[in-house]
Design a protein around this motif. Sequence first.
Motif, PDB file in Angstrom:
ATOM      1  N   GLY A 173      44.188   7.919 -61.995  1.00 39.69           N
ATOM      2  CA  GLY A 173      42.922   7.713 -62.675  1.00 39.69           C
ATOM      3  C   GLY A 173      43.098   7.000 -63.992  1.00 39.69           C
ATOM      4  N   SER A 174      41.978   6.604 -64.558  1.00 38.29           N
ATOM      5  CA  SER A 174      41.977   5.957 -65.867  1.00 38.29           C
ATOM      6  C   SER A 174      40.803   6.486 -66.679  1.00 38.29           C
ATOM      7  CB  SER A 174      41.883   4.440 -65.709  1.00 38.29           C
ATOM      8  OG  SER A 174      40.673   4.088 -65.065  1.00 38.29           O
ATOM      9  N   GLU A 175      40.953   6.410 -67.992  1.00 38.38           N
ATOM     10  CA  GLU A 175      39.916   6.879 -68.912  1.00 38.38           C
ATOM     11  C   GLU A 175      39.535   5.753 -69.857  1.00 38.38           C
ATOM     12  OE1 GLU A 175      40.633  10.707 -70.890  1.00 38.38           O
ATOM     13  OE2 GLU A 175      42.464  10.789 -69.697  1.00 38.38           O
ATOM     14  N   GLN A 176      38.293   5.769 -70.302  1.00 39.53           N
ATOM     15  CA  GLN A 176      37.831   4.857 -71.332  1.00 39.53           C
ATOM     16  C   GLN A 176      37.003   5.650 -72.324  1.00 39.53           C
ATOM     17  OE1 GLN A 176      35.761   1.775 -69.128  1.00 39.53           O
ATOM     18  NE2 GLN A 176      37.531   0.445 -69.376  1.00 39.53           N
ATOM     19  N   GLY A 232      35.006   8.448 -70.380  1.00 39.60           N
ATOM     20  CA  GLY A 232      34.563   8.276 -69.008  1.00 39.60           C
ATOM     21  C   GLY A 232      35.816   8.143 -68.163  1.00 39.60           C
ATOM     22  N   PHE A 233      35.768   8.544 -66.905  1.00 40.92           N
ATOM     23  CA  PHE A 233      36.958   8.416 -66.056  1.00 40.92           C
ATOM     24  C   PHE A 233      36.578   7.991 -64.651  1.00 40.92           C
ATOM     25  CE2 PHE A 233      35.646  12.641 -64.863  1.00 40.92           C
ATOM     26  CZ  PHE A 233      35.984  12.734 -63.523  1.00 40.92           C
ATOM     27  N   LYS A 234      37.550   7.379 -63.996  1.00 39.06           N
ATOM     28  CA  LYS A 234      37.474   7.046 -62.581  1.00 39.06           C
ATOM     29  C   LYS A 234      38.784   7.506 -61.968  1.00 39.06           C
ATOM     30  CE  LYS A 234      34.551   3.025 -63.088  1.00 39.06           C
ATOM     31  NZ  LYS A 234      34.428   1.582 -62.920  1.00 39.06           N
ATOM     32  N   GLU A 270      39.065   9.550 -51.463  1.00 40.98           N
ATOM     33  CA  GLU A 270      37.822   9.868 -52.156  1.00 40.98           C
ATOM     34  C   GLU A 270      37.899   9.235 -53.544  1.00 40.98           C
ATOM     35  OE1 GLU A 270      35.415  13.928 -53.467  1.00 40.98           O
ATOM     36  OE2 GLU A 270      37.382  14.081 -52.536  1.00 40.98           O
ATOM     37  N   SER A 271      36.826   8.602 -53.966  1.00 37.21           N
ATOM     38  CA  SER A 271      36.743   8.044 -55.318  1.00 37.21           C
ATOM     39  C   SER A 271      35.707   8.843 -56.085  1.00 37.21           C
ATOM     40  CB  SER A 271      36.318   6.575 -55.281  1.00 37.21           C
ATOM     41  OG  SER A 271      37.314   5.799 -54.666  1.00 37.21           O
ATOM     42  N   VAL A 272      36.044   9.220 -57.313  1.00 33.71           N
ATOM     43  CA  VAL A 272      35.124   9.980 -58.152  1.00 33.71           C
ATOM     44  C   VAL A 272      35.072   9.343 -59.536  1.00 33.71           C
ATOM     45  CG1 VAL A 272      35.447  12.171 -56.930  1.00 33.71           C
ATOM     46  CG2 VAL A 272      36.898  11.625 -58.867  1.00 33.71           C
ATOM     47  N   ALA A 273      33.993   9.608 -60.242  1.00 29.71           N
ATOM     48  CA  ALA A 273      33.840   9.127 -61.610  1.00 29.71           C
ATOM     49  C   ALA A 273      33.030  10.151 -62.380  1.00 29.71           C
ATOM     50  CB  ALA A 273      33.142   7.771 -61.622  1.00 29.71           C
ATOM     51  N   GLY A 274      33.216  10.194 -63.678  1.00 29.58           N
ATOM     52  CA  GLY A 274      32.476  11.143 -64.495  1.00 29.58           C
ATOM     53  C   GLY A 274      32.833  11.026 -65.958  1.00 29.58           C
ATOM     54  N   GLN A 275      32.590  12.098 -66.682  1.00 30.55           N
ATOM     55  CA  GLN A 275      32.852  12.146 -68.118  1.00 30.55           C
ATOM     56  C   GLN A 275      33.665  13.378 -68.472  1.00 30.55           C
ATOM     57  OE1 GLN A 275      30.301  11.009 -71.052  1.00 30.55           O
ATOM     58  NE2 GLN A 275      29.942   9.098 -70.001  1.00 30.55           N
ATOM     59  N   CYS A 276      34.523  13.226 -69.485  1.00 30.22           N
ATOM     60  CA  CYS A 276      35.327  14.328 -70.007  1.00 30.22           C
ATOM     61  C   CYS A 276      35.031  14.525 -71.483  1.00 30.22           C
ATOM     62  CB  CYS A 276      36.822  14.038 -69.876  1.00 30.22           C
ATOM     63  SG  CYS A 276      37.402  13.805 -68.194  1.00 30.22           S
ATOM     64  N   THR A 277      35.097  15.750 -71.901  1.00 31.71           N
ATOM     65  CA  THR A 277      35.029  16.095 -73.313  1.00 31.71           C
ATOM     66  C   THR A 277      36.232  16.973 -73.603  1.00 31.71           C
ATOM     67  OG1 THR A 277      32.614  16.076 -73.244  1.00 31.71           O
ATOM     68  CG2 THR A 277      33.640  17.178 -75.119  1.00 31.71           C
ATOM     69  N   GLU A 334      49.198   4.430 -69.448  1.00 30.49           N
ATOM     70  CA  GLU A 334      48.892   3.715 -68.200  1.00 30.49           C
ATOM     71  C   GLU A 334      47.869   4.449 -67.340  1.00 30.49           C
ATOM     72  OE1 GLU A 334      52.413   4.295 -68.845  1.00 30.49           O
ATOM     73  OE2 GLU A 334      52.341   2.467 -70.030  1.00 30.49           O
ATOM     74  N   GLY A 335      47.432   5.614 -67.753  1.00 31.32           N
ATOM     75  CA  GLY A 335      46.459   6.380 -66.981  1.00 31.32           C
ATOM     76  C   GLY A 335      46.985   7.757 -66.629  1.00 31.32           C
ATOM     77  N   ASP A 336      46.343   8.378 -65.659  1.00 32.69           N
ATOM     78  CA  ASP A 336      46.687   9.721 -65.214  1.00 32.69           C
ATOM     79  C   ASP A 336      47.212   9.656 -63.780  1.00 32.69           C
ATOM     80  OD1 ASP A 336      45.524  10.563 -67.598  1.00 32.69           O
ATOM     81  OD2 ASP A 336      43.591  10.960 -66.664  1.00 32.69           O
TER      82      ASP A 336
END
Length: 140
Positions: free
Chosen positions: A31-34, A46-48, A59-66, A130-132
């Motif tokens: 995954g990656s975060e912005q 935000g992440f994908k 499966e592809s997912v996207a959302g938000q992290c705090t 480089e991401g997760d």
Amino acid sequence: MMMRLAAALLLISSPVAAHDARASEVFTFTGSEQAAPGGGPARRTGFKASLEYGDGHRESVAGQCTARDNPPGAAFSRSGVCRAPGAYTMEFHCQPAGQAGSNCWGSLTGDLDGHHNGLTGLITYQSGPEGDAGVGRWND
């Protein structure tokens, strides 16, 4: 005698049988975060993520992290929550690993209106520039 029988059944049925039965519920992911606007003292991103299950489906997912930094001396340096609407909520905790990365662990709760409705799970991953990347498992 009953205890020996129960122990023998556990030995016979555990690792291999459990692996086969759960192969589709174990996944790897990247995954990656912005950075996301707002958040105040908390860091919002935000992440994908792309998940690949043991049976080959993806499966592809996207959302938000705090997330926020924990106080000095806490067991983990950072803790937070990620939400992927229609998929899951993940609560996580991280500790530094190397100069720019973190080792993270968390729990998953499937969204009631999603594919993982009623399921819980575990996840572990490494987060870096480089991401997760990591692994997880949905429980029955």
